[in-house]
Structure formats: structure tokens, C-alpha cells
Design an enzyme around this catalytic site. Structure first.
Site, PDB file in Angstrom:
ATOM      1  N   TYR B 434    -140.880  10.609   0.129  1.00  0.00           N
ATOM      2  CA  TYR B 434    -140.263   9.630   1.058  1.00  0.00           C
ATOM      3  C   TYR B 434    -139.390  10.289   2.135  1.00  0.00           C
ATOM      4  CZ  TYR B 434    -136.221   9.025  -2.328  1.00  0.00           C
ATOM      5  OH  TYR B 434    -135.169   9.160  -3.167  1.00  0.00           O
ATOM      6  N   GLU B 435    -138.971   9.491   3.054  1.00  0.00           N
ATOM      7  CA  GLU B 435    -138.188   9.980   4.200  1.00  0.00           C
ATOM      8  C   GLU B 435    -138.988  11.036   4.989  1.00  0.00           C
ATOM      9  OE1 GLU B 435    -135.421   8.249   4.812  1.00  0.00           O
ATOM     10  OE2 GLU B 435    -135.308   9.365   6.688  1.00  0.00           O
ATOM     11  N   GLY B 436    -140.306  10.804   5.089  1.00  0.00           N
ATOM     12  CA  GLY B 436    -141.196  11.761   5.741  1.00  0.00           C
ATOM     13  C   GLY B 436    -141.760  12.734   4.721  1.00  0.00           C
TER      14      GLY B 436
END
Lengths: 592, 592
Positions: B434-436
């Protein structure tokens, strides 16, 4: 839900173009003609895709349950198991004297990959039975063989292996389970065993437990351990089932994965058992099957990676996200498929180039096991013995890493259980642990196998590489992209071995501190050798006018990737090994 | 069940002996005297050990549940959340104008590590709120700030970030959620968002969703995306809660880990929303918080490794198995503890040497964020911007790897959920996604950050290393065991950058095919620099007559391990990078 299709062409390529099994002098290999193996593999593939793979996901979600002392497997397992039995799949390489089909182990291994990729947890019920079958086959009395083997070959009765206890795993000398001799020649087994895969379930009429235990008054430590046959239901003289034996399931373990397999705590309370093999020689009896068992776990490592890879490729082709940096590849769509992105390719190529070489490595290992068993070839036995910890340790480490890679392709969806990618990773994780944790494999490799027979087998391995390079020095497909890289890897492996010889004498920690890196260095070198062999076979096929040229050029391109991107890891492992034990052992236990 | 103790001495060492925060010119840092930070860290440590860590295990087993549209968190979470709020822990670095304590971000990060190690899933409820707080704080109108911030600082209301939709994650230009302008200046938001961490729950009176959506008629793609505030309950003029808004939980995702956090599918059905920041500039508004958010995820990576490591050390000291190869270390016991074995040490040293350097790296990053925010230092902002994808990508990859290592120390017990080691691995896994996803981090690093401001920031990074080496050329603790290794790593990193410059122009795939390796090469170099700094600080402390000499010698020995065994990985990454795109891009999509 993930799907699975057996890699038929790849397996055929390994069997017939790399190993050339039907040309081998190993008894039984002459039957392994391409048409025959194709038929077997295709049939196994159908069951795998249609029956086993769909149950993999549901089996993970549902798990096994214990109710009133009875273990229930997930919905559908029982019917699938019947289908496996009816098709004779449990008996493929078993002794015809007991109802087996007598096929070579290398063919059973090919089929094994397919079943394990489709449903690892399910396949373990049969896998454990096969292990127990082998132990009884090698060490049992005629009467024991007649009583147990026919029913185990057909999987009417299944088997288990009971080694671990709560306080002892690797160090079996600490074992507490007792076997008290009885007047009738049997033993009363009492103790607790844990982590017993397929420990009990509802798919067979009886479970034949092989249990390690100590006969009171015997030698201390592992030298006093004996192996016993302990059936769940006692077996009457006429082979019919008698009353329930003193063995029960304490609980089913809640695990990270392989939920479809019932990993049990087994309690033995004066259970009636029968000595298998010689008294106090239980460890030796276990070791007989160790190469096969560990090769089977190495296979689990890459087989999970294969299944995960197949799904990652599908997702990477389907999922539209972003644009290729060199220009849109799907200009009429809202975005390009993931597979256009170089880093997704890097990820997929890591997986593909690992799985295909791992498959060849395991099949080569299986053929050496056949060579040892059927030709009594001690050199083949010694070499596969050396390579076994590499197959088990390296392939399961990498197999898990690649399952994680495949999960990563899915982004956030990879983390959601619904997509099934988490399961491949969770299931693959156990293969690094059981059948001797990978650190123990590294210890076995460096502490034992390297020096076996005066280092003869590792020298034979170097010789194989040297000869291959020599014989193919001018090979157009190999000379630039495969041989120099393989030569460097082999040089690194030799330098590491030499480091151990020179520094391990002074301080054995110098060798053991580098054992894990050595296992990986060795593994990479083996896969490099496999790729060189595959590239040669692929090139020869193209030269010979093979119709499916695309298959072979893909093979060579995948090999080039491995040689360029993965094999150079050998020099890092060597560099680490050569730093010795100083920094590894620098701290006191209290300083961690 | 695992335990957790805050690494107080290590955090103090980083803050005061490596970063020397209280001597810094950054506003607010003068308050960070050792006694003060010690008091804060110790207090956070108590809550972490006594309240949060015990709920970590039970929260994983129980998970969140959705009943009649209401999300329930695991037992005990609500009470623990009250305790966090009452203690002011949610407001540490928030603006005093809205009830915050105005402490530097570096202190909040130290405390964050402790809470995340103890219970990652729990801490995310506050973490997401903080992210939403920051977005409103930077982009909100005065009225919005007055309405939302005080209640979000206290966590009476919590926040979420809504980006992902079923068909689009990284590529937000594909977004379908619509925001229809209404006569009263508000917007009617309609669409579905997935993977919404802390999406709904029973611990706060309101949930303030920040939602990315497109205003019909706006620009195509990401340029037409705007950010909206969408409260779960509408807020009346006087700040009281009005009626329920048109937002509901579709389901809670079943995930591999972080079960204690409610990851929701959120359905928006003409929900009343308010534009946050400028129309069509939603992506820019999101990017404002990106460095902090990604640094926070990098922190999760090593914080999980820290928690897992602590337990692996306990187990390695407790579990008796086998004997040291150099002679029994526990001769009166039945076997030696695991920690005597060189390969167990290798494993633990990998973990320890990673975690300690990762901590310093993140704290350094946090101090640069403070420097950017509070001093307006553009160079610090640029450098931390460059390092952010490295912090996020490298530390989460390695953090997961180390959690797996820690699990491995437990052997079979590591695979059983009861021991809690599986959870650390399963929880750590999400941080890579997550978060890229980490592949996107690598793309951001090579495709964007390297070239930002004409490559100024990467040159500044090289300068930092060069100067450090120059200034400490004769340092007795550094000159042999740290500086040559750091120099080599820096050289490898420069050579890789140069390769991209020279070959990326011809074909950008040459750069992107090496982006993942570059991220790891960069990460190792950063940790090498951190170790050199720590070793210097430790040596200076010993020279200065520090009372706890053992702490500092351990620090130096751990650093030596990293420099000898881990840092040489830079040359492998460079070798891979220098093979370019040829083998990576060789196959057609259909050939995978």
C-alpha cells in the site's frame, strides 16, 4: 479464484529433451516414451485443473475441523481423494507386488509437481502415505509389508510420520515418547507428538502412524530412538480392522497456511505399536527416505511458485494500469496492461527463470534417485545426497520469494484473500520450515555432505560443469550468454568450498557462519547449469527443425535472463562466506 | 503470545548521539532534551507493552466485523483508543491552534515506531486520521479547519483516505467516482472506493473521509481529479452531528493480515461532500502528504521487524536444541540454546543490523521533514523527497524479509498462529503494497526523483558521503571496517546513476528495468551511511567515558556485521542494472 494449467510442454521438454529419459539405461526408463508420459501428464493435468485446483481455495478458507475426536477435511476433499485412488494416482511408483504400478520415480515426480501446484495441502495426504509406505517397504518384515502396503498403495489406509515433540524438533535426541516392550512382542507407545501432517482425517479407513520413540533402558540421545508402526485401528490377523488403538487427536494446529491439511497434535496412550526395522536404529530408518522426502519439499517450493506465477501472468495481461514509457501499447484502451512495465517484467522473469530451472533440477535429482535405487549406482546416490539440502533449502527459499513476487504483481488485490495469491505465499512458507528447517539443510550441506566420501561428490559436481563447458565451448547458443557465467559461478562455488577447507579446520564456525550463503551459492550454480543444459537442448531443437520454434526461443531468452540477472548472486554469497565467523559470532548472547 | 519492549536506549541514541536533535537549529528541537524525550518514550513504551501489544495478537485472531452496517473492532480496541486519546498521544505533533502539542515530527516518529511495533493494525486508526488532518490543515479553508481539525486532533473523529477503486489503484486517472456540484456549493459524491483502511469502526463519533473524485466536465485523467471532505455524519453549523450522510460500508475485506484494522469497501451514494483545496488539483493535495505517509509505511516495515526480532531473540535464548559445534555451552542442560548456532546468529544479526540502521534512516528522514516544514529548507525537502521511495520501498521489503527470518528461528512453531510470529510476517507484508506498491516506488525514484532539480539532490547525497569519509578518514573505529565499504557502496550507486544517464536516454527501459535494483542499491548505501554514523557516535561515547560501554561496543560490532555481510549487495545490484533492458524485455507478452 486462481486457476491452474499443468505445464505439459515444459515437463515433456525436461523429460525428453534435457534428461532424455527414454534413452537412459535405468531400468524402467525405456517405458517412458514421449507419447506415454504425455498421456500421463495430460491426464494428471485434467484432474489438477478440474478437481484439485478449485478445492485449493475453498480448502484454505474452510480448513479442517475436529469434532468429538473426529477430524473432518474440507468439503469436496473426500470425493477428490476417491478419484485419486480410483485413477491409481497414489500407486504410480509403488511396488507392483503390493499393487503399485512400478513406474520410475522421475515420472511420479512430474505428476507430483502437477498435483502439488494444484493443491499442496490436499496432496500431502497422499505424500505422507507414500513416505510411510517407503519406510515399511524398506524396513518392514514380510508380514508387515503384506499387512500394510497393499492398503497404503491404494490409500485405503493413509500414513503419517511422527517425529516432533513440543520440546524437540531438529534435536530428536531429546525425545520423551516411550515404547514399553510387551509380552506379545508389541510395544506400548506413550507420549505426545506435534505437527503431524495428515495426522487424522475422514478420507481413509485407517491411519498408519510411524512413530519415533525410545525403548526404556536403551542408549541415550538419538542412538536410542526406534521406529514403530502404530495403526489408528488395530489390524486383525485376517487384515480386517479391529478396535481403536490408544492414539487420539489432541487438537488441530492453527497454521499460517496449508489449512486443507490436518496438522494434528497426536496423543499416544499405551498405543499398541510394532517395531519397524532394528531396535534403536529408528533414525537410520528415517534417513532412508530423507532424500525423497526432502526432494518432495523442494518440489513444493517451486510448484507453489509455478501456480502463483501462472496467475500473476494472467493478471499482468488483464489489468490495465498506466502506459508503457516507450508509448501506448493498448492505445484504444483506457490504459496499457501491467505487463508492458519493465519492473513487472523483471518480477515475472525472476519467477519464470527460477521455476523452469528448478523443475529441471528436481527432475534431474529424481532421475539420480532412480539411478541409485534401480542401478545401485553409488555415485548417483552420493551426488543426489549432496544436492538434496540444496534442492530442499534453496528451492523452498526461492519458491516462497517468488510466490511473494507473484502476489506483488496484484498490488492491493494480492493482499485480499479472495484473489488467492496470499494463499500461495502462506502455503509455500511451510516448505522452508518442515522436513528440516532450511538452516538445518545448510548445516547438513556444509557440515556433512560436502565432506562425504572425502569430498568425492562435490568434486564430481565440479567435473560435470567443467565437462559441459568443455564439450560445448563453441556452441553458438551457449558460448557468450551461458558458459562464461556458469564458469564464474562454478569458480565462486569452488572458492567457497576451498575457504571452508582452509578455515573450517581452524574454527568450524568459519564454515557454519557461511553455510546458508553456501547453500544459495550452490543453488544458483545448479540452476545455472540447468539453464545451460536447457538452452543447449532448445537450440538443438530449433536446429533440428522443431515446429514450435517459439517455445524454444522463449526458453533460451528466459535462460539468458537467469544467467545475466540471477547467477551473478554467486559472487555476493562468496564475499559473505569469505568474511568468516568474526562478525557473525561477535556478540554475547545477552547483547542481542 | 509475543511480547514487546520499546527500544528506549536505541531511540535515545539515535535522537541524541547520532542526530543530536537538541543541538539543531530547527524550531522546536531545542525542547527535545534527553530527559524530555526519555520521559515521552518511556511513557509510550508502557502503553505499548501493557495495552497495545497484548491486543495485537487477539486483534489478529478476532478481526473486525460488519453487522447491520456497523463495524465493530476487536475486543479491547475501544478502551485502548480512549486511553490513547486521553493521554494526548494522537495530538503529539499537531498544530496547537487546534489542540495539538506542536512537538516536532521526529519525536512523533519515535513514538510512532513504538506504537506500530506493538500493534500496527490498531495504530492505523490514528495514522489515517493524522494523514487526513494534515491534508485539511494544509489545504482546508479556515472554516473547514475550525470544523474538523480540533476533533481530529483529539481523535474524537477519525479520518480516512479514499483513493483506490476496483479497477484503478496506481493509475488514478481511470477513476470513476463522480462529484456533482450542488446549488449550495457542496458536491454529491457517488462511487465505490476499496481498500479503505479504518474505513469505519466503533471507536469514534464521526469518520471524516477524504475522497478523490471527478467533477463531470473537468479535464481527462488525473488532471481532473479533486479531493473532497465527506463526513460519515453531516456536521451542523454549531459543530454538532446531523444526520447520516450517503456513505456506507459495503463489506470488510478479508486480508492476509492487519486483521485488527477494518479495511472497508466504501459506497458513496450522493453523499454530501466539500471540496478540499482547488478544483481538479486533488492529486497535488494528496502529494503534499506523500513523503510523510510513505515514511510512515517505511517505518511500519522495520517496526514489524523490530517486534519480530525481539521475540526471535527470546526464543533463541530459551529453546534448547543441539550442541554448539565448538563444544557444549550449556553442559548441565539437555542441549544448548539455539543462539549458540552460527546460522541462527547469522539470521539474528541480519535482523538486528537492519532494524537499527533502518530506525536511524527513518529518524533522519523525519528530521529533514521537520527542517523542510519549520525552516523552509528546500534542500532538505528535496533530499527527503529523493529518499522517500527508498525509505518506503527498501525498508518494507527488508522489514518483511526480516520478519520472515524471525519466524524461521521458531522452526515449526513459527508457522503456528499461536506463537504470533506468522502475524508479524502477514502484517508486514502489506507495507510492501500500500501507499504505492514497491515497484511504483522504484519507478518514482528512477523515473522522477533522481532527475528532480537537475539531479541536485542525489549529488547532495553523494556529497554527504564523500564529506563524511573525508572528515573521518583517520577515525580509529571507522577507517578499516566502515569507510572502505561505504566508499565502495557509494561508488556502485554513482556507477548505477551514471548507467541510467548514459543508457536511459537511448531507451528509458534501460533505466526502468534496473529501477528495483537501484532502490535496493540506494537503500543499502543509506544503511551503510547510517552505520558509519552510528559507529562514530558509539566510539565517541566510549572515548567520552560513557558508563554503558557494552551498549556502544555492541553497536559497533553490529555495524561491522552490516558493512561486511550486507553492504556488499550493492555490487550485485549494480551488475544487474548494467545488464540493461535486453533480457528483461526479451519476451512478447504471450511468451510468459
Amino acid at each position: 479464484m486462481p486457476s491452474y494449467v499443468a505445464p505439459t510442454q515444459d515437463l515433456q521438454f525436461v523429460l525428453h529433451e534435457v534428461l532424455k529419459v527414454s534413452e537412459s539405461a535405468i531400468p524402467g526408463y525405456d517405458e517412458l516414451e514421449p507419447d506415454f508420459t504425455l498421456a500421463v501428464i495430460e491426464e494428471a493435468g485434467k484432474i489438477a485443473s478440474n478437481v484439485l485446483a478449485p478445492l485449493n481455495f475453498s480448502g484454505d478458507r474452510e480448513g479442517c475441523r475436529l469434532e468429538n475426536g473426529v477430524v473432518y477435511t474440507p468439503k469436496g476433499f473426500k470425493e477428490a481423494f476417491e478419484q485419486m485412488k480410483d485413477g491409481g494416482w497414489t500407486a504410480l511408483d509403488c511396488d507392483p507386488e503390493y499393487g503399485g504400478q512400478g513406474m520410475p520415480y522421475v515420472l511420479a515426480t512430474s505428476v507430483g509437481e502437477i498435483f502439488v501446484s494444484a493443491n499442496m495441502a490436499f496432496n500431502m495426504y497422499q505424500g505422507l502415505t507414500h513416505g510411510a509406505y517407503s519406510a515399511i517397504h524398506v524396513h518392514g518384515t514380510d508380514a508387515q509389508k503384506q499387512t500394510f502396503l497393499p492398503k497404503m498403495v491404494s490409500c485405503e489406509w493413509t500414513g503419517t510420520m511422527n517425529l516432533t515433540e513440543p520440546h524437540c524438533g531438529t534435536d530428536l535426541g531429546l525425545m520423551r515418547t516411550k515404547a514399553e516392550p510387551q509380552d506379545d512382542g508389541s510395544y506400548a507407545i506413550t507420549g505426545q507428538k506435534i505437527f503431524i501432517s495428515a495426522g487424522d482425517h475422514d478420507m481413509s479407513k485407517n491411519v498408519i502412524h510411524l512413530v519415533l520413540a525410545k525403548i526404556p533402558g536403551g542408549p541415550e540421545g538419538v542412538k536410542g530412538v526406534s521406529l514403530f508402526i502404530v495403526p489408528k485401528f488395530n489390524v486383525n490377523e485376517n487384515g480386517s480392522l479391529g478396535e481403536r488403538n490408544g492414539v487420539s487427536v489432541g487438537s488441530i494446529e492453527e497454521k499460517m497456511g496449508i489449512h486443507g491439511n490436518s496438522t494434528c497434535v497426536m496423543n499416544y496412550d499405551s498405543a499398541r505399536g510394532f517395531l519397524l526395522g532394528d531396535m534403536h536404529k529408528g533414525m537410520r530408518a528415517m534417513f532412508t527416505m530423507m532424500n525423497e522426502a526432502r526432494l518432495g519439499v523442494g518440489l513444493q517450493g517451486y510448484a507453489q511458485a509455478e501456480a502463483a506465477y501462472q496467475n500473476a501472468v494472467i493478471y499482468a495481461n488483464d489489468r490495465l494500469q498506466g502506459r508503457a514509457v516507450t508509448g501506448a501499447q493498448n492505445p484504444n484502451g483506457p490504459a496499457d496492461p501491467l505487463i508492458v512495465h519493465p519492473d513487472i517484467r523483471r518480477n515475472l522473469m525472476d519467477q519464470k527463470s527460477f521455476v523452469e530451472a528448478a523443475r529441471t533440477f528436481v527432475m534431474w535429482g529424481a532421475s539420480m534417485i532412480d539411478e541409485g535405487h534401480k542401478l545401485g549406482n553409488k555415485d548417483a546416490e552420493g551426488l543426489v545426497g549432496l544436492l538434496t539440502p540444496v534442492i530442499k533449502g534453496f528451492l523452498t527459499d526461492k519458491g516462497f520469494e517468488m510466490a511473494i513476487n507473484a502476489q506483488q504483481v496484484y498490488g492491493g488485490h494480492g493482499y485480499i484473500e479472495e484473489w488467492g495469491m496470499s494463499q500461495f505465499a502462506r502455503d509455500a512458507r511451510i516448505a522452508m520450515i518442515y522436513e528440516g528447517a532450511n538452516g538445518v539443510q545448510a548445516l547438513d550441506l556444509v557440515g556433512r555432505k560436502l565432506g562425504t566420501d572425502g569430498g568425492k561428490h562435490v568434486l564430481a559436481f565440479f567435473e560435470i560443469i567443467k565437462n559441459f563447458i568443455k564439450e560445448n565451448a563453441d556452441h553458438p547458443a551457449l558460448k557468450d550468454d551461458f558458459l562464461p557465467q556458469l564458469k564464474q559461478a562454478s569458480k565462486d562455488l569452488q572458492a567457497a568450498s576451498m575457504y571452508f577447507v582452509e578455515n573450517g579446520m581452524k574454527d568450524p564456525n568459519n564454515a557454519l557462519a557461511g553455510s546458508y550463503d553456501f547453500m544459495h551459492l550452490f543453488g544458483h550454480t545448479c540452476l545455472g547449469l540447468m539453464w545451460a543444459r536447457m538452452a543447449k537442448a532448445a537450440h538443438d531443437a530449433i536446429e533440428g527443425g522443431a515446429s514450435d520454434k517459439d517455445f524454444y526461443t522463449t526458453k533460451i531468452a528466459t535462460g539468458r535472463y537467469y544467467m545475466a540477472r540471477q547467477l551473478p548472486a554467486t559472487s555476493l554469497h562468496l564475499a559473505r562466506i569469505q568474511t568468516g565467523a568474526d562478525t557473525v559470532m561477535a556478540l554475547d548472547a545477552g547483547q542481542f
